[in-house]
Write an enzyme that holds these catalytic residues in place. Structure first.
Site, PDB file in Angstrom:
ATOM      1  N   GLU A   1       0.839  -1.207   0.000  1.00  0.00           N
ATOM      2  CA  GLU A   1       0.000   0.000   0.000  1.00  0.00           C
ATOM      3  C   GLU A   1       0.871   1.253   0.000  1.00  0.00           C
ATOM      4  O   GLU A   1       0.559   2.237  -0.679  1.00  0.00           O
ATOM      5  CB  GLU A   1      -0.944  -0.013   1.209  1.00  0.00           C
ATOM      6  CG  GLU A   1      -1.946   1.108   1.216  1.00  0.00           C
ATOM      7  CD  GLU A   1      -2.948   1.041   0.076  1.00  0.00           C
ATOM      8  OE1 GLU A   1      -3.160   2.092  -0.570  1.00  0.00           O
ATOM      9  OE2 GLU A   1      -3.511  -0.043  -0.183  1.00  0.00           O
TER      10      GLU A   1
ATOM     11  N   GLU B   1       1.574   6.627  -6.899  1.00  0.00           N
ATOM     12  CA  GLU B   1       0.478   7.522  -7.282  1.00  0.00           C
ATOM     13  C   GLU B   1       0.858   8.978  -7.072  1.00  0.00           C
ATOM     14  O   GLU B   1       0.636   9.813  -7.953  1.00  0.00           O
ATOM     15  CB  GLU B   1      -0.786   7.196  -6.479  1.00  0.00           C
ATOM     16  CG  GLU B   1      -1.452   5.916  -6.913  1.00  0.00           C
ATOM     17  CD  GLU B   1      -2.686   5.584  -6.083  1.00  0.00           C
ATOM     18  OE1 GLU B   1      -2.989   6.322  -5.116  1.00  0.00           O
ATOM     19  OE2 GLU B   1      -3.344   4.584  -6.409  1.00  0.00           O
TER      20      GLU B   1
END
Length: 132
Positions: free
Chosen positions: A74, A81
């Site tokens: 994650e 991102e």
């Protein structure tokens, strides 16, 4: 010797700074990413179940590694991102694909951790419920 002490002092300061940066990154992750909080909650649930069901040392190791891999995946996904959005803020097919692939890697680790949890906890929960 004074030079050695100075470089050791600088090395210690650098180490402390890098830990500070790492904790700042974790703060950013958990304060901005809903999915990271969800993964952390499932990790907490696994810890609670592990304590209640008295899992073995080996089972603890597997739970910790599985949970850590999900949080790390994650983290990498979030970093990719943020970097992608900074470098190329407008929509881009290649960046979109990279983000999707990174999200897929999080899904893979989460499913693997779920399977680990099922393998470790379901038999113990069954025995516990049967004994009631």
């Amino acid at each position: 010797m004074a030079e050695t002490d100075l470089s050791m002092d600088e090395a210690a300061k650098g180490l402390i700074k890098s830990f500070g940066n790492a904790f700042k990154g974790l703060w950013i992750l958990f304060s901005t990413q809903r999915n990271a909080i969800i993964h952390l909650c499932f990790m907490g649930l696994a810890v609670i179940l592990g304590v209640l069901l008295k899992i073995s040392f080996t089972e603890w190791a597997i739970i910790v590694l599985s949970s850590g891999m999900v949080i790390a995946a994650e983290s990498f996904n979030t970093a990719l991102e943020k970097l992608s959005d900074t470098v190329h803020p407008e929509r881009n097919e290649g960046i979109g694909s990279a983000k999707d692939i990174a999200a897929g890697s999080v899904l893979i680790t989460a499913i693997a951790a779920l399977v680990v949890g099922i393998i470790i906890f379901i038999p113990k929960l069954y025995l516990w419920i049967s004994s009631i």
